[in-house]
Scaffold this active site. Structure first.
Site, PDB file in Angstrom:
ATOM      1  CD  GLU A 475      15.948  47.209  19.723  1.00  0.00           C
ATOM      2  OE1 GLU A 475      17.118  47.544  20.023  1.00  0.00           O
ATOM      3  OE2 GLU A 475      15.612  46.041  19.513  1.00  0.00           O
ATOM      4  CG  ASP A 548      17.764  45.965  23.211  1.00  0.00           C
ATOM      5  OD1 ASP A 548      17.761  46.968  23.966  1.00  0.00           O
ATOM      6  OD2 ASP A 548      16.767  45.244  23.010  1.00  0.00           O
ATOM      7  CG  ASP A 550      19.846  42.322  20.774  1.00  0.00           C
ATOM      8  OD1 ASP A 550      19.769  43.274  19.951  1.00  0.00           O
ATOM      9  OD2 ASP A 550      18.883  41.973  21.482  1.00  0.00           O
ATOM     10  CG  ASP A 552      16.473  41.451  16.601  1.00  0.00           C
ATOM     11  OD1 ASP A 552      16.681  41.221  15.386  1.00  0.00           O
ATOM     12  OD2 ASP A 552      15.684  40.796  17.313  1.00  0.00           O
TER      13      ASP A 552
END
Ligand code: 0RA
Length: 688
Positions: A475, A548, A550, A552
């Protein structure tokens, strides 16, 4: 050629007044032989000054020699000799000369003598005060063969004319013995050095002698004729026309250390067959006999000769073809006729002996592949084409050659069924070999183009095959940068994607194919989308989504998994798709470091590894924040990392499809319902 210096072909040309205006434009150098159109009545020497300049001047030749002889190098230098001997060969082929003498002296002067009719020396009707000889020597394209009625066959038409040799020589002398009289005229750099002289009476001599020395201003001070090359050129002329004797002489001083005799006599009544026999001496042949033949027509036109052998040693074949003894390295219609005759002859023979099926895929390339072929044709007014005018264009030549060779070939094959059979076997083998090669080539080309079409952002791995290789889809560019440094170049590739990718679950096909991110991904994978998916084209073993740790990141991962599920379900079925699990926390205390995937893992590590003591806890905001070494040892290195394999159980396919449609599809209310049903677990979400 329609030059009318001798007034012979005037009647065939349109009258000056009828010519289109465009014909009055100054002629380009090569067209300078066309009679000037601007003034005067036909048959009258009514040229204006500029016409005379175009017609007469050899300056263009000196200014741009390359246009006339293809350059100023060794090859071009020897072209001068070819031009001169071709003129004499024309006399021989037409039956007017029986010998040609070639002599190279110590000073680099080359002399070519023939016993032909001699270049005409009488005053030229259109150029008062000039002999025909002078006009021929100083006029572009008036090199001799301007009147086809004079010559039966003519190679000189192809040639640029002896005037070009004159233009490029610092010294050129012509001696003509004609009508029991000996004449001489001298030239330098294209200009007559005086009028033609009469040297006196001669009894048993006629013909033309041209003695010349190439101009160092054109060819360079070091330019010299190569005796070996002249020797070979002279000898091959004798092979090409059995009716001529060529006498070779060379100053011994030029021959030191060279395998060229100072004197030799070439006469080969056996023609091409003898030439071929010498050429292939000691080589393995598919069939022992040379296939050769000769057709002699009175007047020369339509005569031809060929000699063909099939080499068995796996060497490439060659074909040398000639028209009027002039080499045609680019082939042309005569070679075409030969190829057709050989292929059809062999095919028809195979059919006669019930083997036509085997021959079905054989092409003329297969027949010619290892074939040593020589072909010499004699035709009147041949036409040449191509940049270097090295290719015969006369259509009639194809028919003449095809008929004659075909006839001879049929007889040859029928006369020896055994050798015919061997030849058929041989060409069938060549065809099979060719088909195999083509297949190999296609495969390697495919690989090559696939490599070429890889997306620019992909940092590919160096290993060639898919086996053991991995593609990390990461990403963002900064994470991509870290991943590129952390990877093992040999088997790990990195493709960074920027931001959120398209949600394929609710996108149209058009939108899908217009999406650059997914295009790049598909290109990198190499396996095709949808129904085009080919597992064996997939360029990697493992496709690892690395986002990541998280929300997102999770979103991007689910978009990607949706893409694979919708577009390449087989890739998932075959177990190629994985999720990387990068750490969220770094824990360190007293030189001890550990990484935790999530909160639970963190708490577990504090309890077990740090024995309940409080380590320093750092939280990574994203992969891009990690040092490459950290990324490597936590997420990418196979020895340390944890991967989640994406698996869809066979029984769960429908349910999975359903869930993906609900969560990712284009009905927001379904998504809303799903969230409502799970409101009780929302606390977990908020915590992240
Ligand atoms: C023009 C016309 C004729 C012969 C030649 C040129 C000719 C040129 C060269 C160049 C080297 N050797 C050559 N021999 C002849 C025909 C003249 C006639 O009809 O007698």
């Amino acid at each position: 050629m329609d030059n009318d210096l001798f007034g012979g072909s005037e009647a065939e040309k349109p009258k000056a007044a009828e010519r289109p205006a465009s014909a009055r434009a100054p002629a380009p150098p090569k067209a300078a032989s066309k009679p000037p159109a601007s003034a005067g009545t036909p048959g009258e020497a009514g040229y204006n000054a500029s016409d005379i300049e175009v017609l007469e001047g050899l300056e263009p030749v000196r200014r741009r020699p390359g246009m006339y002889i293809g350059g100023t190098d060794e090859k071009a230098l020897h072209h001068l000799f070819a031009e001169v001997i071709d003129n004499s060969m024309d006399e021989a082929v037409a039956g007017h000369a029986s010998f040609i003498e070639v002599e190279l002296d110590e000073g680099g002067f080359l002399t070519v003598t023939d016993n032909g009719r001699g270049i005409p020396v009488d005053p030229h009707p259109k150029f008062p005060g000039k002999s025909a000889l002078e006009v021929i020597m100083t006029t572009l394209h008036a090199g001799g063969k301007f009147d086809s009625k004079v010559y039966e066959t003519s190679g000189g038409l192809h040639g640029v004319g002896i005037s070009v040799v004159n233009a490029l020589s610092d010294v050129l002398e012509v001696e003509v013995a004609r009508g029991q009289t000996l004449y001489r005229q001298c030239f330098s750099r294209g200009h007559a050095q005086g009028a033609i002289e009469t040297l006196g009476r001669v009894q048993n001599r006629r013909g033309t002698r041209v003695r010349f020395h190439p101009d160092a201003q054109i060819f360079g001070a070091g330019a010299r004729f190569d005796p070996a090359r002249l020797f070979r050129m002279s000898r091959s002329k004798a092979y090409l026309f059995g009716g001529v004797e060529i006498r070779w002489k060379c100053a011994p001083a030029l021959l030191e250390g060279r395998d060229v005799p100072p004197e030799a006599l070439f006469r080969f009544p056996g023609g091409l067959k003898d030439y071929m026999a010498r050429d292939i001496e000691g080589k393995d042949l598919v069939v022992d006999n040379i296939f050769s033949g000769k057709i002699q027509k009175t007047g020369g036109h339509g005569s031809l000769e060929w000699a063909i052998a099939w080499l068995a040693t796996g060497e490439d074949g060659f074909s040398s073809s000639y028209c009027n003894t002039i080499p045609t390295p680019e082939g042309g219609t005569h070679e075409q006729g030969l190829r057709v005759a050989l292929l059809r002859g062999l095919r028809d023979h195979a059919e006669r002996i019930g083997q036509s099926k085997r021959m079905a895929s054989v092409t003329s390339d297969d027949v010619m592949a290892t074939c040593a072929a020589m072909l010499s044709v004699f035709i009147r007014e041949p036409e040449f084409q191509g940049q270097t005018k090295d290719k015969l264009a006369t259509l009639e030549a194809a028919r003449i050659v095809e008929n004659a060779v075909r006839d001879g070939f049929d007889h040859w094959l029928a006369a020896s069924p055994q050798q015919a059979g061997r030849l058929i076997d041989w060409t069938v083998d060549r065809a099979e070999e060719r088909l195999r090669r083509r297949l190999d080539k296609e495969v390697s080309r495919k690989t090559a183009t696939r490599k070429l079409r890889l997306p620019g952002k992909l940092a590919d791995c160096s290993n060639a095959g898919a086996a053991g290789s991995e593609l990390f889809i990461v990403e963002g560019d900064s994470a991509g940068g870290s991943a590129k440094q952390a990877r093992n170049r040999a088997n790990q590739a990195v493709l960074p994607l920027r931001g959120k990718i398209l949600n394929v679950a609710n996108a149209t096909r058009d939108k899908l194919s217009a999406n650059q991110q997914l295009q790049d991904l598909a290109l990198a994978l190499g396996c095709g989308l949808g129904s085009h998916y080919r597992d064996d084209e997939l360029r990697y073993d493992k496709i690892i989504i690395m986002t990541d740790a998280d929300v997102d990141g999770a979103h991007i991962a689910s978009l990607l998994v949706t893409f694979f599920w919708r577009q390449m379900p087989k890739l998932i079925d075959k177990g190629h798709l994985y999720l990387a699990i990068p750490p969220l926390y770094k824990l360190s205390l007293g030189g001890k470091t550990a990484y935790a995937r999530d909160d639970a893992h963190r708490d577990e590590l504090i309890a077990s590894l740090f024995k309940g003591k409080k380590p320093e806890i750092g939280r990574f905001k994203g992969l891009g924040e990690m040092m490459p070494a950290q990324l490597k040892e936590t997420t990418m290195d196979p020895k340390a990392r944890t991967l989640l394999k994406v698996v869809v159980e066979h029984d769960a396919r429908e349910e999975t499809a359903d869930t993906v449609e609900r969560l990712m599809g284009n009905k927001p209310e379904a998504r809303f319902l799903f969230i409502q049903e799970r409101a009780a677990f929302a606390g977990d979400l908020v915590d992240i």
